[in-house]
Design an enzyme around this catalytic site. Structure first.
Site, PDB file in Angstrom:
ATOM      1  N   ARG A 248      54.929  56.635  31.767  1.00 49.82           N
ATOM      2  CA  ARG A 248      55.390  55.985  32.552  1.00 49.82           C
ATOM      3  C   ARG A 248      56.322  55.378  32.922  1.00 49.82           C
ATOM      4  O   ARG A 248      56.858  55.503  34.268  1.00 49.82           O
ATOM      5  CB  ARG A 248      54.515  54.531  31.612  1.00 49.82           C
ATOM      6  CG  ARG A 248      53.715  53.278  32.498  1.00 49.82           C
ATOM      7  CD  ARG A 248      52.755  52.896  32.621  1.00 49.82           C
ATOM      8  NE  ARG A 248      52.949  51.947  31.244  1.00 49.82           N
ATOM      9  CZ  ARG A 248      51.588  50.607  30.591  1.00 49.82           C
ATOM     10  NH1 ARG A 248      50.878  50.426  31.535  1.00 49.82           N
ATOM     11  NH2 ARG A 248      52.626  50.284  29.714  1.00 49.82           N
TER      12      ARG A 248
ATOM     13  N   LYS B 236      50.233  38.919  29.267  1.00 47.46           N
ATOM     14  CA  LYS B 236      50.060  39.465  30.996  1.00 47.46           C
ATOM     15  C   LYS B 236      48.499  39.204  31.556  1.00 47.46           C
ATOM     16  O   LYS B 236      47.923  39.111  30.575  1.00 47.46           O
ATOM     17  CB  LYS B 236      50.386  40.475  30.350  1.00 47.46           C
ATOM     18  CG  LYS B 236      49.328  41.638  30.644  1.00 47.46           C
ATOM     19  CD  LYS B 236      50.431  42.751  30.473  1.00 47.46           C
ATOM     20  CE  LYS B 236      50.063  44.388  29.519  1.00 47.46           C
ATOM     21  NZ  LYS B 236      49.845  45.534  29.932  1.00 47.46           N
TER      22      LYS B 236
ATOM     23  N   MET C 296      28.574  37.976  46.830  1.00 47.31           N
ATOM     24  CA  MET C 296      30.419  37.456  46.502  1.00 47.31           C
ATOM     25  C   MET C 296      30.190  35.851  45.560  1.00 47.31           C
ATOM     26  O   MET C 296      31.026  36.548  44.407  1.00 47.31           O
ATOM     27  CB  MET C 296      30.545  37.093  47.786  1.00 47.31           C
ATOM     28  CG  MET C 296      32.819  36.974  47.470  1.00 47.31           C
ATOM     29  SD  MET C 296      33.622  36.045  49.618  1.00 47.31           S
ATOM     30  CE  MET C 296      33.870  37.744  49.881  1.00 47.31           C
TER      31      MET C 296
ATOM     32  N   TYR D  77      21.419  41.378  49.519  1.00 50.55           N
ATOM     33  CA  TYR D  77      22.335  42.026  50.567  1.00 50.55           C
ATOM     34  C   TYR D  77      21.441  43.473  50.349  1.00 50.55           C
ATOM     35  O   TYR D  77      21.320  44.136  49.232  1.00 50.55           O
ATOM     36  CB  TYR D  77      23.312  42.093  50.485  1.00 50.55           C
ATOM     37  CG  TYR D  77      23.720  40.988  51.272  1.00 50.55           C
ATOM     38  CD1 TYR D  77      23.912  40.768  52.444  1.00 50.55           C
ATOM     39  CD2 TYR D  77      24.864  40.669  50.193  1.00 50.55           C
ATOM     40  CE1 TYR D  77      24.688  39.404  52.544  1.00 50.55           C
ATOM     41  CE2 TYR D  77      25.481  39.164  50.185  1.00 50.55           C
ATOM     42  CZ  TYR D  77      25.376  38.723  51.422  1.00 50.55           C
ATOM     43  OH  TYR D  77      25.754  37.556  52.006  1.00 50.55           O
TER      44      TYR D  77
HETATM   45  C1  UAH Z   1      54.016  47.975  27.158  1.00 53.52           C
HETATM   46  C2  UAH Z   1      52.487  47.485  26.762  1.00 53.52           C
HETATM   47  C3  UAH Z   1      50.738  47.173  27.591  1.00 53.52           C
HETATM   48  O1  UAH Z   1      51.637  48.111  28.541  1.00 53.52           O
HETATM   49  C4  UAH Z   1      50.139  46.366  27.067  1.00 53.52           C
HETATM   50  C5  UAH Z   1      50.211  46.178  25.830  1.00 53.52           C
HETATM   51  C6  UAH Z   1      49.090  45.722  25.112  1.00 53.52           C
HETATM   52  O2  UAH Z   1      48.196  46.792  24.538  1.00 53.52           O
HETATM   53  P1  UAH Z   1      46.918  45.833  23.707  1.00 53.52           P
HETATM   54  O3  UAH Z   1      46.295  44.964  24.952  1.00 53.52           O
HETATM   55  O4  UAH Z   1      45.836  47.140  23.750  1.00 53.52           O
HETATM   56  O5  UAH Z   1      46.897  45.205  22.150  1.00 53.52           O
HETATM   57  C7  UAH Z   1      51.582  46.727  24.169  1.00 53.52           C
HETATM   58  N1  UAH Z   1      52.334  46.518  25.237  1.00 53.52           N
END
Ligand code: UAH
Length: 393
Positions: free
Chosen positions: A139, A39, A320, A272
């Protein structure tokens, strides 16, 4: 090397990612699969390249934060299972089924509506679901046995959904006090036992993030979700000092000096707010990186970079797109390479140290690196691919 017009870049060492996967593989239970968490653009490392490489070297599934992040991977030709870890709006259910992206779910009403949507949209395909159990993260997820049973029944009754996984997420697995992690684990196991007692066959069971995979390999179950460890960073100083798994950081951030001057004339103010005043004859170098690249403004007058293997301080405010560093009385040349995160001639600026300076965690430092910085991928010791947001010539 590809010629960059703005000379700042990230090097992602895919060999380190392979090493990290191997180190974790040897540490966890043999039968457990590894889901690579890619992600947030693979924590800033670039999701497509990291996902492909992780799948080649021991991961069998992927996790993302949104359907859109999953579609990026599908469009790149990745066919492995992809799980969205967060909440997905019902308006994206059809899209998820079409792209064969698995969703996380925890509400009966959502399941029923999702099934109805897919029923109406004949030909979208089936939607795979993992059920989230909230054992202490607070969550997302079901919190009672009654709610768990209800959602399991709802998924199993849905013609267009298939139940493929059940998971929980630890909130303190990176901490020395293991009380809550053990409690969460026991709670999750008791939820699973409750389902088994109802003669319900379990799909893929998973709970561990990097911290739990390292500190509690016995919790690895059918699969672990490996995020930060994949990138060679430890979830916390505590997990690092356990010394159970050797991880190798995969990311370096580098730039070339854009301009060098010796401060011979007045005023000798820098950036700045004129918060830094150079000494007469101090050598100041300008680098093409700023807060829009993910180099935090909070590093104004306190960050460091490596020049000729020596730490030199960021002076004045981070702007920036540029920062200034002081070379003191040393000379510097336009076009010389400096290292912002990573190694140079035996010296190092670790991401962990930058995170500490910023009073945050390494996760934030890498995942906020902007997509406008080109990524150079290194495999077998050589740059084999450059991913740029625009075409450089
Ligand atoms: C549900 C979920 C997450 O939000 C993140 C991860 C991975 O965590 P690490 O980066 O600490 O390994 C797993 N599961």
């Amino acid at each position: 090397m590809t010629k960059l017009c703005r000379e700042v870049w990230i090097e992602v060492n895919l060999d380190a990612i392979k090493k990290n996967l191997r180190a974790i593989r040897y540490h966890i239970t043999k039968k457990s699969k590894i889901m690579a968490v890619v992600k947030a653009n693979a924590y800033g490392h670039g999701s497509v390249e990291v996902a492909r490489h992780a799948l080649e070297h021991g991961a069998s599934e992927l996790a993302v934060a949104s359907v859109e992040e999953g579609i990026v991977l599908r469009k790149a030709g990745i066919t492995a299972p992809i799980l969205v870890l967060g909440f997905t709006a019902l308006s994206c259910v059809k899209k998820s089924a079409v792209w064969n992206i698995t969703l996380s779910a925890f509400q009966v009403s959502w399941i029923k509506k999702a099934n109805r949507i897919l029923e109406k949209e004949a030909g979208s395909g089936r939607l795979a679901i993992h059920i989230i159990v909230d054992t202490g993260m607070g969550r997302l997820g079901v919190r009672t046995e009654e709610d768990l049973l209800a959602i399991v029944k709802a998924v199993r009754l849905s013609k267009y959904l298939s139940w493929e996984g059940i998971f929980t997420h630890f909130s303190t697995a990176d901490e020395e006090d293991t009380t809550l992690t053990k409690l969460q684990h026991d709670k999750f196991i008791s939820f699973l036992r409750f389902l088994k007692n109802q003669d319900i066959e379990l799909p893929t069971v998973h709970m561990s993030n990097t911290a739990a995979a390292i500190a509690f390999p016995e919790f690895s179950a059918d699969m672990i979700r490996l995020g930060i460890g994949l990138y060679g960073l430890y979830p916390s100083a505590y997990i690092k000092q356990l010394n159970l798994v050797k991880l190798t950081p995969a990311l370096s951030l580098k730039a070339r000096i854009a301009y060098v001057k010796t401060m011979r004339t007045e005023p000798r103010t820098i950036s700045y707010g004129a918060t830094y005043i150079a000494e007469p004859d101090e050598v100041i170098a300008t680098l093409p990186i700023g807060y829009a690249d993910g180099y935090s403004r909070a590093l104004s007058n306190c960050g460091f970079v490596l020049h000729r293997g020596r730490r030199v301080p960021v002076v004045g405010r981070v702007t920036m797109d540029m920062i200034m560093v002081s070379l003191g009385e040393s000379e510097g040349k336009q076009g010389e390479e400096v290292v912002i995160y990573g190694h140079q001639k035996g010296a190092e600026i670790p991401v962990d140290e930058v995170a500490e300076m910023l009073n945050t965690i390494n996760y934030e430092v890498v995942s906020t690196l902007s997509r406008r910085i080109p990524r150079f991928y290194i495999r077998d010791g050589e740059i084999f691919k450059v991913s740029t947001p625009v075409m450089y010539v």
